[in-house]
Design a protein around this motif. Structure first.
Motif, PDB file in Angstrom:
ATOM      1  N   GLY A 107     -47.243 -54.450  -6.448  1.00 21.77           N
ATOM      2  CA  GLY A 107     -46.720 -55.688  -7.023  1.00 21.77           C
ATOM      3  C   GLY A 107     -47.527 -56.874  -6.585  1.00 21.77           C
ATOM      4  O   GLY A 107     -48.758 -56.845  -6.636  1.00 21.77           O
ATOM      5  N   LEU A 108     -46.835 -57.904  -6.113  1.00 18.22           N
ATOM      6  CA  LEU A 108     -47.496 -59.155  -5.760  1.00 18.22           C
ATOM      7  C   LEU A 108     -47.085 -59.658  -4.385  1.00 18.22           C
ATOM      8  O   LEU A 108     -45.901 -59.615  -4.030  1.00 18.22           O
ATOM      9  CB  LEU A 108     -47.138 -60.252  -6.774  1.00 18.22           C
ATOM     10  CG  LEU A 108     -47.661 -60.100  -8.190  1.00 18.22           C
ATOM     11  CD1 LEU A 108     -47.052 -61.171  -9.090  1.00 18.22           C
ATOM     12  CD2 LEU A 108     -49.180 -60.162  -8.226  1.00 18.22           C
ATOM     13  N   LEU A 109     -48.074 -60.161  -3.651  1.00 13.94           N
ATOM     14  CA  LEU A 109     -47.829 -61.019  -2.510  1.00 13.94           C
ATOM     15  C   LEU A 109     -47.990 -62.427  -3.049  1.00 13.94           C
ATOM     16  O   LEU A 109     -49.033 -62.749  -3.632  1.00 13.94           O
ATOM     17  CB  LEU A 109     -48.836 -60.764  -1.390  1.00 13.94           C
ATOM     18  CG  LEU A 109     -48.823 -61.789  -0.249  1.00 13.94           C
ATOM     19  CD1 LEU A 109     -47.487 -61.795   0.474  1.00 13.94           C
ATOM     20  CD2 LEU A 109     -49.963 -61.517   0.721  1.00 13.94           C
ATOM     21  N   ILE A 110     -46.956 -63.249  -2.912  1.00 12.69           N
ATOM     22  CA  ILE A 110     -46.984 -64.611  -3.442  1.00 12.69           C
ATOM     23  C   ILE A 110     -46.857 -65.585  -2.285  1.00 12.69           C
ATOM     24  O   ILE A 110     -45.817 -65.662  -1.625  1.00 12.69           O
ATOM     25  CB  ILE A 110     -45.848 -64.848  -4.458  1.00 12.69           C
ATOM     26  CG1 ILE A 110     -45.904 -63.813  -5.576  1.00 12.69           C
ATOM     27  CG2 ILE A 110     -45.924 -66.275  -5.009  1.00 12.69           C
ATOM     28  CD1 ILE A 110     -44.684 -63.833  -6.499  1.00 12.69           C
ATOM     29  N   SER A 140     -49.815 -58.806   6.293  1.00 12.06           N
ATOM     30  CA  SER A 140     -50.825 -57.776   6.038  1.00 12.06           C
ATOM     31  C   SER A 140     -50.692 -57.335   4.588  1.00 12.06           C
ATOM     32  O   SER A 140     -49.607 -57.375   4.006  1.00 12.06           O
ATOM     33  CB  SER A 140     -50.643 -56.582   6.976  1.00 12.06           C
ATOM     34  OG  SER A 140     -49.364 -56.008   6.814  1.00 12.06           O
ATOM     35  N   LEU A 141     -51.827 -56.952   3.999  1.00  4.97           N
ATOM     36  CA  LEU A 141     -51.799 -56.535   2.606  1.00  4.97           C
ATOM     37  C   LEU A 141     -52.978 -55.652   2.283  1.00  4.97           C
ATOM     38  O   LEU A 141     -53.990 -55.678   2.968  1.00  4.97           O
ATOM     39  CB  LEU A 141     -51.832 -57.755   1.670  1.00  4.97           C
ATOM     40  CG  LEU A 141     -53.143 -58.535   1.649  1.00  4.97           C
ATOM     41  CD1 LEU A 141     -53.485 -58.916   0.229  1.00  4.97           C
ATOM     42  CD2 LEU A 141     -53.049 -59.756   2.529  1.00  4.97           C
ATOM     43  N   VAL A 142     -52.798 -54.874   1.234  1.00  4.20           N
ATOM     44  CA  VAL A 142     -53.902 -54.149   0.620  1.00  4.20           C
ATOM     45  C   VAL A 142     -54.049 -54.761  -0.764  1.00  4.20           C
ATOM     46  O   VAL A 142     -53.219 -54.542  -1.645  1.00  4.20           O
ATOM     47  CB  VAL A 142     -53.631 -52.635   0.539  1.00  4.20           C
ATOM     48  CG1 VAL A 142     -54.767 -51.934  -0.191  1.00  4.20           C
ATOM     49  CG2 VAL A 142     -53.426 -52.055   1.934  1.00  4.20           C
ATOM     50  N   ASN A 143     -55.083 -55.608  -0.916  1.00  2.00           N
ATOM     51  CA  ASN A 143     -55.317 -56.315  -2.172  1.00  2.00           C
ATOM     52  C   ASN A 143     -55.852 -55.313  -3.187  1.00  2.00           C
ATOM     53  O   ASN A 143     -56.820 -54.612  -2.915  1.00  2.00           O
ATOM     54  CB  ASN A 143     -56.316 -57.457  -1.937  1.00  2.00           C
ATOM     55  CG  ASN A 143     -56.322 -58.473  -3.044  1.00  2.00           C
ATOM     56  OD1 ASN A 143     -56.172 -58.144  -4.209  1.00  2.00           O
ATOM     57  ND2 ASN A 143     -56.524 -59.719  -2.683  1.00  2.00           N
ATOM     58  N   ASP A 144     -55.206 -55.234  -4.324  1.00  2.00           N
ATOM     59  CA  ASP A 144     -55.546 -54.278  -5.376  1.00  2.00           C
ATOM     60  C   ASP A 144     -56.461 -54.939  -6.391  1.00  2.00           C
ATOM     61  O   ASP A 144     -56.059 -55.838  -7.111  1.00  2.00           O
ATOM     62  CB  ASP A 144     -54.258 -53.785  -6.046  1.00  2.00           C
ATOM     63  CG  ASP A 144     -54.496 -52.802  -7.156  1.00  2.00           C
ATOM     64  OD1 ASP A 144     -55.568 -52.177  -7.209  1.00  2.00           O
ATOM     65  OD2 ASP A 144     -53.587 -52.652  -7.996  1.00  2.00           O
ATOM     66  N   GLY A 145     -57.686 -54.506  -6.441  1.00  2.00           N
ATOM     67  CA  GLY A 145     -58.633 -55.037  -7.423  1.00  2.00           C
ATOM     68  C   GLY A 145     -59.961 -55.435  -6.811  1.00  2.00           C
ATOM     69  O   GLY A 145     -60.953 -54.806  -7.068  1.00  2.00           O
ATOM     70  N   GLN A 183     -51.543 -62.486  -5.058  1.00  2.00           N
ATOM     71  CA  GLN A 183     -52.460 -61.403  -4.755  1.00  2.00           C
ATOM     72  C   GLN A 183     -51.822 -60.110  -5.246  1.00  2.00           C
ATOM     73  O   GLN A 183     -50.705 -59.771  -4.830  1.00  2.00           O
ATOM     74  CB  GLN A 183     -52.757 -61.337  -3.260  1.00  2.00           C
ATOM     75  CG  GLN A 183     -53.527 -62.571  -2.800  1.00  2.00           C
ATOM     76  CD  GLN A 183     -53.915 -62.505  -1.355  1.00  2.00           C
ATOM     77  OE1 GLN A 183     -53.068 -62.498  -0.483  1.00  2.00           O
ATOM     78  NE2 GLN A 183     -55.204 -62.467  -1.102  1.00  2.00           N
ATOM     79  N   ARG A 184     -52.520 -59.444  -6.163  1.00  2.00           N
ATOM     80  CA  ARG A 184     -52.042 -58.142  -6.642  1.00  2.00           C
ATOM     81  C   ARG A 184     -52.249 -57.162  -5.499  1.00  2.00           C
ATOM     82  O   ARG A 184     -53.350 -57.056  -4.965  1.00  2.00           O
ATOM     83  CB  ARG A 184     -52.824 -57.721  -7.882  1.00  2.00           C
ATOM     84  CG  ARG A 184     -52.206 -56.542  -8.615  1.00  2.00           C
ATOM     85  CD  ARG A 184     -52.959 -56.256  -9.880  1.00  2.00           C
ATOM     86  NE  ARG A 184     -54.205 -55.553  -9.568  1.00  2.00           N
ATOM     87  CZ  ARG A 184     -55.148 -55.285 -10.470  1.00  2.00           C
ATOM     88  NH1 ARG A 184     -55.026 -55.689 -11.716  1.00  2.00           N
ATOM     89  NH2 ARG A 184     -56.229 -54.622 -10.113  1.00  2.00           N
TER      90      ARG A 184
END
Length: 145
Positions: A26-29, A132-137, A6-7
């Motif tokens: 960057g990336l969450l992998i 937690s994340l902020v997905n870019d795109g 996830q970018r």
């Protein structure tokens, strides 16, 4: 090995309320070692991810890699990527690597990401994690090697 990339603009992983790993752009992998995987799969997956052009260039086209942008990675173990949902209503996970081998390959993969020149933080294998994340795109890509 299987992975979901996830970018992200940012991501963090918590265990018992404490942040144990985080990243900025960057990336969450999310990564899962499968039965019969070896260090060769960890190497191959890390090398492919390091070169994968999924970040925007000046024109907004996905043309840059995580290395190109100086991005970082947050690697989180995710055995549920091995889910078999072909029968019944409860997924099976028998194709995932056994826990000890899964942890070894998870650690190996994170080290291979670092060897690719990518700042890499991790979650905690086998822990109950809150991600937690902020997905870019949003940009989300599934990979298997």
């Amino acid at each position: 090995m299987r992975a979901v990339l996830q970018r992200v603009s940012e991501a963090a992983v918590r265990v018992e309320g404490e942040v144990i790993g985080q990243t900025g752009p960057g990336l969450l992998i999310l990564v899962c070692a499968m039965q019969d995987d070896t260090e060769a799969e960890a190497d191959q997956l890390a090398a492919k991810i390091a070169k994968l052009r999924i970040f925007p260039d000046a024109a907004g086209k996905m043309n840059l890699s995580i290395r190109d942008i100086g991005g970082a990675a947050l690697v989180v173990s995710q055995f549920t990527l091995a889910a078999d949902t072909s029968r019944g209503n409860r997924p099976g996970f028998s194709t995932a690597a056994p826990p000890a081998e899964g942890e070894r390959l998870y650690d190996c993969f994170a080290e291979r990401m670092r060897a690719q020149g990518i700042a890499t933080e991790t979650g905690r294998f086998g822990a109950d994690m809150k991600v937690s994340l902020v997905n870019d795109g949003p940009v989300t890509i599934w990979m298997e090697v």
